[in-house]
Design an enzyme around this catalytic site. Structure first.
Site, PDB file in Angstrom:
ATOM      1  CG  HIS A 201      23.214 -32.496   6.227  1.00 10.35           C
ATOM      2  ND1 HIS A 201      22.966 -32.608   7.584  1.00 10.35           N
ATOM      3  CD2 HIS A 201      22.639 -31.302   5.850  1.00 10.35           C
ATOM      4  CE1 HIS A 201      22.282 -31.563   8.007  1.00 10.35           C
ATOM      5  NE2 HIS A 201      22.084 -30.753   6.973  1.00 10.35           N
ATOM      6  CG  ASP A 236      24.615 -34.625   9.751  1.00  8.82           C
ATOM      7  OD1 ASP A 236      25.379 -34.425   8.779  1.00  8.82           O
ATOM      8  OD2 ASP A 236      23.511 -34.056   9.898  1.00  8.82           O
ATOM      9  CB  SER A 342      21.460 -27.352   8.234  1.00  8.13           C
ATOM     10  OG  SER A 342      21.927 -28.644   8.549  1.00  8.13           O
TER      11      SER A 342
END
Length: 404
Positions: A201, A236, A342
């Site tokens: 992402h 992901d 992230s």
């Protein structure tokens, strides 16, 4: 007076009397009788036992010339200046005394204990804090597996400063500029030639053909352009490549199956562009099944993280698009994770990557809606176990995309 006649045989002065013949042995005296052995003949035939020569008595031989080695310069008693007497010889022709035989050299064997001690010391030296060394190559996957610092897992403690110092040079900041927005995340260097592991992402705007460009910033201030190598949207994870680089420090991938609840962990990332930020905490749960909304709108509203949902959460229900959903059994941690973390590493006490920081719970986003800048750490962060990522790395590093 009458003269007694002389016996000429007894007169040794008489020239007219021939001398008596010499003694001649008879035949039986010179030749032994059959079945007997004459003493002199037996002495000649008996084997001679070599005897050490007697030491000279009284007088010695002197000469300007040295006798040869092994020769005995010993004259007979009462003589002077006679040449050396040769040493006796045994029947086989060998000189007496026999020359000393060289003793075989004994090989010294290294004590087993010494060898074992050296091996133990070498093993201990290999575990001391240091740089990341070597890369593991198997099934087209390349990554380091060496422990980078020492730690005592049994005590549940680690030297956070040492872990941060060892691993931070291999952690990068990733910026994706799509023209309308700029997404910020973190990545970790897998190979010295620039392959980097991150979340899907984080680079999705560039992967979906939206014209997004990838910029990679290193801890030393240098930058490089990034390209996508392979992706797995359902997990992901993604691998990108920094162009025109070499000799990069790399992270070391550990074994997430060895992680236990209560283990101390360290997170490194770039929250809000604050590069190289280090936080620490513990593993608060393992194998937490989560369904994560990784749609662009949700990610932007959740501080750049995917928004996790889990079974039993009565206050929320997942309403995301299944094509923009990632699922995994997460490592749950209370280490502080903030916007920009992230895709960064979750590290154990040895400085090995055990998870990829991927999603964070935000109480203000009850249904996946945007909460803007209000998103922040509340102590519920979720990481993708590194073993799950290693299972797909061969495909990703070779240029394949899975479920994209």
């Amino acid at each position: 007076m009458t003269e007694t006649p002389r016996n000429h045989a007894d007169d040794p002065y008489s020239s007219s009397v021939p001398p008596l013949p010499g003694y001649q042995p008879t035949a039986h005296e010179t030749q032994p009788l059959e079945g007997t052995v004459h003493p002199s003949y037996a002495a000649q035939q008996a084997p001679r036992t070599p005897q050490a020569p007697e030491q000279p008595q009284g007088s010695y031989y002197f000469s300007a010339e040295q006798p040869q080695a092994g020769a005995y310069a010993q004259p007979q008693a009462g003589s002077f200046g006679q040449p050396p007497v040769e040493p006796p010889v045994d029947p086989a022709g060998a000189a007496w005394p026999p020359p000393e035989q060289p003793q075989p050299k004994r090989r010294m064997k290294r004590p087993v204990a010494l060898v074992a001690a050296v091996a133990v010391l070498s093993a201990l030296a290999g575990g001391v804090a240091g740089g990341l060394i070597g890369e593991k190559t198997g099934d087209h996957a390349s990554y380091a597996t060496n422990a980078v610092v020492t730690g005592d897992k049994s005590s549940g403690t680690s030297d956070v400063a040492t872990v941060a110092k060892a691993v931070s040079p291999a952690v990068v900041q990733i910026t994706v500029d799509s023209g309308n927005s700029e997404d910020l995340g973190t990545g970790m260097v897998l190979t010295s030639t620039g392959q980097i592991l991150t979340n899907y992402h984080v680079i999705s705007d560039a992967a979906n053909g939206n014209g997004g460009t990838i910029k990679i910033s290193f801890s030393n201030g240098k930058t490089a352009t990034g390209t996508i190598v392979g992706t797995d949207a359902s997990l992901d994870v993604a691998v990108i490549k920094a162009e025109g680089v070499s000799g990069l420090p790399t992270v070391s991938l550990g074994d997430s199956s060895q992680v236990a609840v209560g283990d101390q962990v360290v997170a490194i990332g770039n929250p809000d562009g604050l590069t190289g930020t280090v936080t620490s905490g513990i593993v608060s749960a393992l194998n937490r099944p989560v369904k994560v909304d990784v749609s662009p709108s949700t990610v932007q509203g959740n501080g750049g993280f995917g928004l996790p949902f889990w079974q039993g959460d009565s206050n929320r229900s997942y309403q995301g698009n299944s094509s923009q959903t990632a699922s995994y059994n997460a490592i749950q941690t209370d280490a502080s994770l903030n916007p920009g973390n992230s895709g960064g590493p979750l590290l154990n006490s040895q400085g090995q990557v055990v998870g990829i920081n991927a999603s964070m719970y935000n109480s203000s986003s009850n249904s996946g809606g945007s909460s803007g800048s209000e998103a922040g750490s509340v102590g519920l962060g979720f990481s993708i176990p590194i073993n799950a990522a290693k299972a797909v790395l061969p495909q990703l590093q070779s240029g394949q995309s899975i479920n994209s």
